[in-house]
Motif scaffolding. Structure first.
Motif, PDB file in Angstrom:
ATOM      1  N   THR A   1      15.445   6.425  27.773  1.00 42.18           N
ATOM      2  CA  THR A   1      16.047   6.717  29.074  1.00 42.18           C
ATOM      3  C   THR A   1      15.613   5.695  30.120  1.00 42.18           C
ATOM      4  N   LEU A   2      14.323   5.403  30.146  1.00 45.31           N
ATOM      5  CA  LEU A   2      13.810   4.422  31.089  1.00 45.31           C
ATOM      6  C   LEU A   2      14.360   3.031  30.792  1.00 45.31           C
ATOM      7  N   GLN A   3      14.548   2.739  29.497  1.00 41.21           N
ATOM      8  CA  GLN A   3      15.106   1.442  29.115  1.00 41.21           C
ATOM      9  C   GLN A   3      16.535   1.295  29.626  1.00 41.21           C
ATOM     10  N   GLU A   4      17.289   2.392  29.605  1.00 35.60           N
ATOM     11  CA  GLU A   4      18.659   2.371  30.122  1.00 35.60           C
ATOM     12  C   GLU A   4      18.666   2.096  31.625  1.00 35.60           C
ATOM     13  N   ILE A   5      17.688   2.667  32.332  1.00 40.79           N
ATOM     14  CA  ILE A   5      17.589   2.441  33.776  1.00 40.79           C
ATOM     15  C   ILE A   5      17.282   0.970  34.057  1.00 40.79           C
ATOM     16  N   LEU A   6      16.395   0.394  33.241  1.00 42.38           N
ATOM     17  CA  LEU A   6      16.017  -1.008  33.434  1.00 42.38           C
ATOM     18  C   LEU A   6      17.150  -1.970  33.117  1.00 42.38           C
ATOM     19  N   GLY A   7      17.879  -1.666  32.071  1.00 38.55           N
ATOM     20  CA  GLY A   7      18.931  -2.569  31.645  1.00 38.55           C
ATOM     21  C   GLY A   7      18.393  -3.680  30.768  1.00 38.55           C
TER      22      GLY A   7
ATOM     23  N   LYS B   1       8.639   3.640  41.799  1.00 36.23           N
ATOM     24  CA  LYS B   1       9.158   4.996  41.906  1.00 36.23           C
ATOM     25  C   LYS B   1       8.231   5.989  41.213  1.00 36.23           C
TER      26      LYS B   1
END
Length: 240
Positions: A183-189, A215
């Motif tokens: 999920t965090l990887q998706e936010i980072l791109g 954040k």
């Protein structure tokens, strides 16, 4: 012999001889800031220009930045990072040496001698050894743990990694850790990689707290309970 074993052996050998060592101390007249500049610029060709990937402030930040520049110029970031982490880990387990590092009454010459002996037996690279010598000479060995962490922050930024700290009451199961990381990887791109670090804190009561970049996502039961308490204490306006 493995690095950790060599470190433990050399640290133990040195601490056994601490009491009998009576070297006199003398301090260099060179300022700490000048020593750091000399250290950062003296380990590689002068035409190599290196910039730290993240601005660091404070004493530990200055030391970490100087080490990063020297290690980057020598193309030895991973090696220095590993050696420094091994040193911190080994000294943390050696109670006598840990106290020795924190004792400012110990003459500088003895601190420097200790680092030279330990570095030689552990076969540290010249950059790591010379950096630890600077810390020893300036009475900064007691901050080596903090400096090591800030240095790791720089090397992670260099690799395009972003640290995410997740705090829970008990360790996350592998499946949940994997899902959170994705999920965090998706936010980072693309172009960045998540480095997930877990912390245990029973005081949050349950749920989790995620610190990610600048954040903070606080989903702990403790925070929710406080929010509910504030809500219940607010006066009720029936007219509204």
């Amino acid at each position: 012999m493995a690095m950790a074993a060599r470190l433990r052996s050399s640290i133990t050998g040195f601490t056994n001889s601490l009491i009998s060592d009576s070297l006199s101390s003398h301090r260099s007249t060179v300022t700490i800031s000048q020593q750091l500049r000399n250290f950062a610029s003296g380990s590689a060709p002068k035409d190599v220009k290196i910039k730290v990937p993240v601005a660091m402030f404070g004493g530990s930040g200055n030391y970490a930045s100087a080490l990063y520049i020297a290690a980057a110029k020598a193309n030895a970031l991973e090696k220095v990072e590993s050696e420094l982490a091994d040193f911190v880990s080994a000294t943390t387990k050696a109670t006598t040496f840990s106290q020795f590092m924190k004792d400012l009454a110990v003459p500088a010459d003895i601190r420097v001698k200790a680092i030279n002996e330990i570095s030689a037996q552990a076969k540290f690279s010249d950059i790591t050894k010379n950096f630890l010598v600077v810390l020893a000479d300036n009475g900064r060995l007691r901050h080596v743990d903090t400096i090591s962490k800030r240095f790791s922050d720089l090397t992670m930024a260099h690799r395009g990694e972003v640290k995410a700290i997740v705090t829970t009451v008990i360790p996350l199961p592998p499946a949940e850790e994997k899902e959170l990381k994705e999920t965090l990887q998706e936010i980072l791109g693309k172009g960045k990689k998540v480095h997930l670090e877990q912390k245990i804190d029973p005081s949050i009561l349950g749920g989790l707290v995620v610190e990610f970049g600048q954040k903070v996502f606080d989903m702990s039961i403790k925070t929710r309970a406080r929010q509910m308490e504030r809500f219940l204490r607010d006066p009720v306006n029936f007219d509204a």
